[in-house]
Design a protein around this motif. Sequence first.
Motif, PDB file in Angstrom:
ATOM      1  N   ALA A 213       0.810  -1.216   0.000  1.00  0.00           N
ATOM      2  CA  ALA A 213       0.000   0.000   0.000  1.00  0.00           C
ATOM      3  C   ALA A 213       0.843   1.265   0.000  1.00  0.00           C
ATOM      4  N   GLY A 214       2.160   1.113  -0.021  1.00  0.00           N
ATOM      5  CA  GLY A 214       3.033   2.275  -0.037  1.00  0.00           C
ATOM      6  C   GLY A 214       3.318   2.848   1.333  1.00  0.00           C
ATOM      7  N   LEU A 215       3.136   2.046   2.382  1.00  0.00           N
ATOM      8  CA  LEU A 215       3.391   2.488   3.750  1.00  0.00           C
ATOM      9  C   LEU A 215       4.635   1.789   4.298  1.00  0.00           C
ATOM     10  N   ARG A 216       5.248   2.396   5.280  1.00  0.00           N
ATOM     11  CA  ARG A 216       6.416   1.778   5.905  1.00  0.00           C
ATOM     12  C   ARG A 216       6.243   1.774   7.424  1.00  0.00           C
ATOM     13  N   ARG A 217       6.729   0.712   8.047  1.00  0.00           N
ATOM     14  CA  ARG A 217       6.536   0.579   9.490  1.00  0.00           C
ATOM     15  C   ARG A 217       7.391   1.566  10.253  1.00  0.00           C
ATOM     16  N   ARG A 218       6.744   2.222  11.221  1.00  0.00           N
ATOM     17  CA  ARG A 218       7.452   3.149  12.097  1.00  0.00           C
ATOM     18  C   ARG A 218       7.700   2.528  13.473  1.00  0.00           C
ATOM     19  N   GLU A 219       6.646   1.900  14.065  1.00  0.00           N
ATOM     20  CA  GLU A 219       6.765   1.346  15.412  1.00  0.00           C
ATOM     21  C   GLU A 219       5.923   0.076  15.532  1.00  0.00           C
ATOM     22  N   ARG A 220       6.322  -0.803  16.427  1.00  0.00           N
ATOM     23  CA  ARG A 220       5.481  -1.937  16.828  1.00  0.00           C
ATOM     24  C   ARG A 220       5.691  -2.170  18.318  1.00  0.00           C
ATOM     25  N   TRP A 221       4.575  -2.149  19.083  1.00  0.00           N
ATOM     26  CA  TRP A 221       4.616  -2.389  20.516  1.00  0.00           C
ATOM     27  C   TRP A 221       3.667  -3.526  20.878  1.00  0.00           C
ATOM     28  N   GLU A 222       3.782  -3.987  22.101  1.00  0.00           N
ATOM     29  CA  GLU A 222       2.901  -5.039  22.603  1.00  0.00           C
ATOM     30  C   GLU A 222       1.494  -4.523  22.884  1.00  0.00           C
ATOM     31  N   ASP A 223       1.403  -3.251  23.285  1.00  0.00           N
ATOM     32  CA  ASP A 223       0.099  -2.684  23.622  1.00  0.00           C
ATOM     33  C   ASP A 223       0.169  -1.172  23.514  1.00  0.00           C
ATOM     34  N   TRP A 224      -0.924  -0.530  23.906  1.00  0.00           N
ATOM     35  CA  TRP A 224      -1.010   0.924  23.764  1.00  0.00           C
ATOM     36  C   TRP A 224      -0.099   1.664  24.737  1.00  0.00           C
ATOM     37  N   THR A 225       0.384   0.986  25.782  1.00  0.00           N
ATOM     38  CA  THR A 225       1.304   1.631  26.711  1.00  0.00           C
ATOM     39  C   THR A 225       2.737   1.627  26.186  1.00  0.00           C
ATOM     40  N   ARG A 226       2.923   1.072  24.999  1.00  0.00           N
ATOM     41  CA  ARG A 226       4.203   1.086  24.285  1.00  0.00           C
ATOM     42  C   ARG A 226       5.244   0.156  24.904  1.00  0.00           C
ATOM     43  N   ARG A 227       4.779  -0.916  25.513  1.00  0.00           N
ATOM     44  CA  ARG A 227       5.710  -1.939  25.975  1.00  0.00           C
ATOM     45  C   ARG A 227       6.313  -2.655  24.776  1.00  0.00           C
ATOM     46  N   PRO A 228       7.575  -3.088  24.859  1.00  0.00           N
ATOM     47  CA  PRO A 228       8.232  -3.721  23.711  1.00  0.00           C
ATOM     48  C   PRO A 228       7.490  -4.976  23.257  1.00  0.00           C
ATOM     49  N   PHE A 229       7.427  -5.157  21.953  1.00  0.00           N
ATOM     50  CA  PHE A 229       6.841  -6.360  21.371  1.00  0.00           C
ATOM     51  C   PHE A 229       7.877  -7.469  21.418  1.00  0.00           C
ATOM     52  N   GLY A 230       7.436  -8.674  21.867  1.00  0.00           N
ATOM     53  CA  GLY A 230       8.391  -9.769  22.000  1.00  0.00           C
ATOM     54  C   GLY A 230       7.779 -11.115  21.697  1.00  0.00           C
ATOM     55  N   ASN A 231       8.521 -12.157  22.017  1.00  0.00           N
ATOM     56  CA  ASN A 231       8.118 -13.518  21.669  1.00  0.00           C
ATOM     57  C   ASN A 231       6.814 -13.952  22.325  1.00  0.00           C
ATOM     58  N   GLU A 232       6.522 -13.439  23.511  1.00  0.00           N
ATOM     59  CA  GLU A 232       5.332 -13.859  24.240  1.00  0.00           C
ATOM     60  C   GLU A 232       4.177 -12.872  24.112  1.00  0.00           C
ATOM     61  N   SER A 233       4.316 -11.851  23.295  1.00  0.00           N
ATOM     62  CA  SER A 233       3.254 -10.857  23.145  1.00  0.00           C
ATOM     63  C   SER A 233       2.032 -11.472  22.469  1.00  0.00           C
ATOM     64  N   ARG A 234       0.853 -11.222  23.027  1.00  0.00           N
ATOM     65  CA  ARG A 234      -0.396 -11.760  22.490  1.00  0.00           C
ATOM     66  C   ARG A 234      -1.077 -10.783  21.534  1.00  0.00           C
ATOM     67  N   TYR A 235      -0.718  -9.513  21.621  1.00  0.00           N
ATOM     68  CA  TYR A 235      -1.250  -8.488  20.723  1.00  0.00           C
ATOM     69  C   TYR A 235      -0.100  -7.615  20.247  1.00  0.00           C
ATOM     70  N   HIS A 236      -0.366  -6.849  19.214  1.00  0.00           N
ATOM     71  CA  HIS A 236       0.591  -5.811  18.833  1.00  0.00           C
ATOM     72  C   HIS A 236      -0.152  -4.580  18.339  1.00  0.00           C
ATOM     73  N   VAL A 237       0.400  -3.439  18.688  1.00  0.00           N
ATOM     74  CA  VAL A 237      -0.044  -2.147  18.166  1.00  0.00           C
ATOM     75  C   VAL A 237       1.058  -1.674  17.222  1.00  0.00           C
ATOM     76  N   THR A 238       0.712  -1.524  15.949  1.00  0.00           N
ATOM     77  CA  THR A 238       1.721  -1.177  14.947  1.00  0.00           C
ATOM     78  C   THR A 238       1.330   0.101  14.239  1.00  0.00           C
ATOM     79  N   ILE A 239       2.330   0.927  13.982  1.00  0.00           N
ATOM     80  CA  ILE A 239       2.152   2.181  13.244  1.00  0.00           C
ATOM     81  C   ILE A 239       2.903   2.086  11.935  1.00  0.00           C
ATOM     82  N   TRP A 240       2.190   2.320  10.836  1.00  0.00           N
ATOM     83  CA  TRP A 240       2.804   2.431   9.510  1.00  0.00           C
ATOM     84  C   TRP A 240       2.615   3.868   9.018  1.00  0.00           C
ATOM     85  N   GLU A 241       3.621   4.375   8.361  1.00  0.00           N
ATOM     86  CA  GLU A 241       3.629   5.783   7.960  1.00  0.00           C
ATOM     87  C   GLU A 241       3.582   5.910   6.437  1.00  0.00           C
TER      88      GLU A 241
END
Length: 245
Positions: A213-241
């Motif tokens: 779609a012409g977007l590029r990833r800026r951030e990916r976190w585990e949740d809205w509190t911006r905790r780091p995304f990791g191997n055990e994360s059940r959700y992710h909040v991702t920002i594409w720009e």
Amino acid sequence: MDADGHFGADVAADYDERWAELFQPDAVEPAVELLAELAGGGRALEFGVGTGRIAVPLAQRGVEVHGVDLSRAMVDQLRAKPGGAAIGVTIGDIATARVDGTFAVVFAVFNTLANLMTQAEQVACFRNAARHLEPGGCFVTEVGVPELRKLPPGQRVVPFRTSATGWAYDVYDVAEQTLTSNYVEVVDGRGEFRSFPARYAWPAELDLMAELAGLRRRERWEDWTRRPFGNESRYHVTIWEKPRG
């Protein structure tokens, strides 16, 4: 199929009560804080605005919010809330519906993207988000990570909620990359069953959709509190720009 899809009048009527934990301040405020930050002084567009769980408090922060939703019944619940009538809503499919103007941020929360049942529809949703973004704007999603590690060979069912009066479980179709979330409740001796289908996608697959779609990833976190995304994360909040220029 109900004209409002899987979120018809019977679901909309008690949606806020059934998912009460999602309306608590600790679930809402971090999302609103991040989205308001991304919007800056610009407009925000929510794909799957529903009953306004995020749209209403975001608008109360001074952000101009517009929504898209297939379910008129869910939007009726939004309209009945204080401040809900001020939020413009387009009735339609989040993969194809068009809204006038451009936005600083487009967002889809709580697995809304998974309501699109094919990869082609999900790719179309990313492209639709990109069309609505101004240069430098962001598309934000909150999506679950497939819990396939819970499936031993020969098993398709993963229970995720049990109580004396009800239980809930996902049924996976790994070959088709889909699942159904099923809810059983017993009230006054009577049982109620509801089922919601979804198409799950891995984070890397969503990154590729964004690239198409012409977007590029800026951030990916585990949740809205911006905790780091990791191997055990059940959700992710991702920002594409959307790139500038």
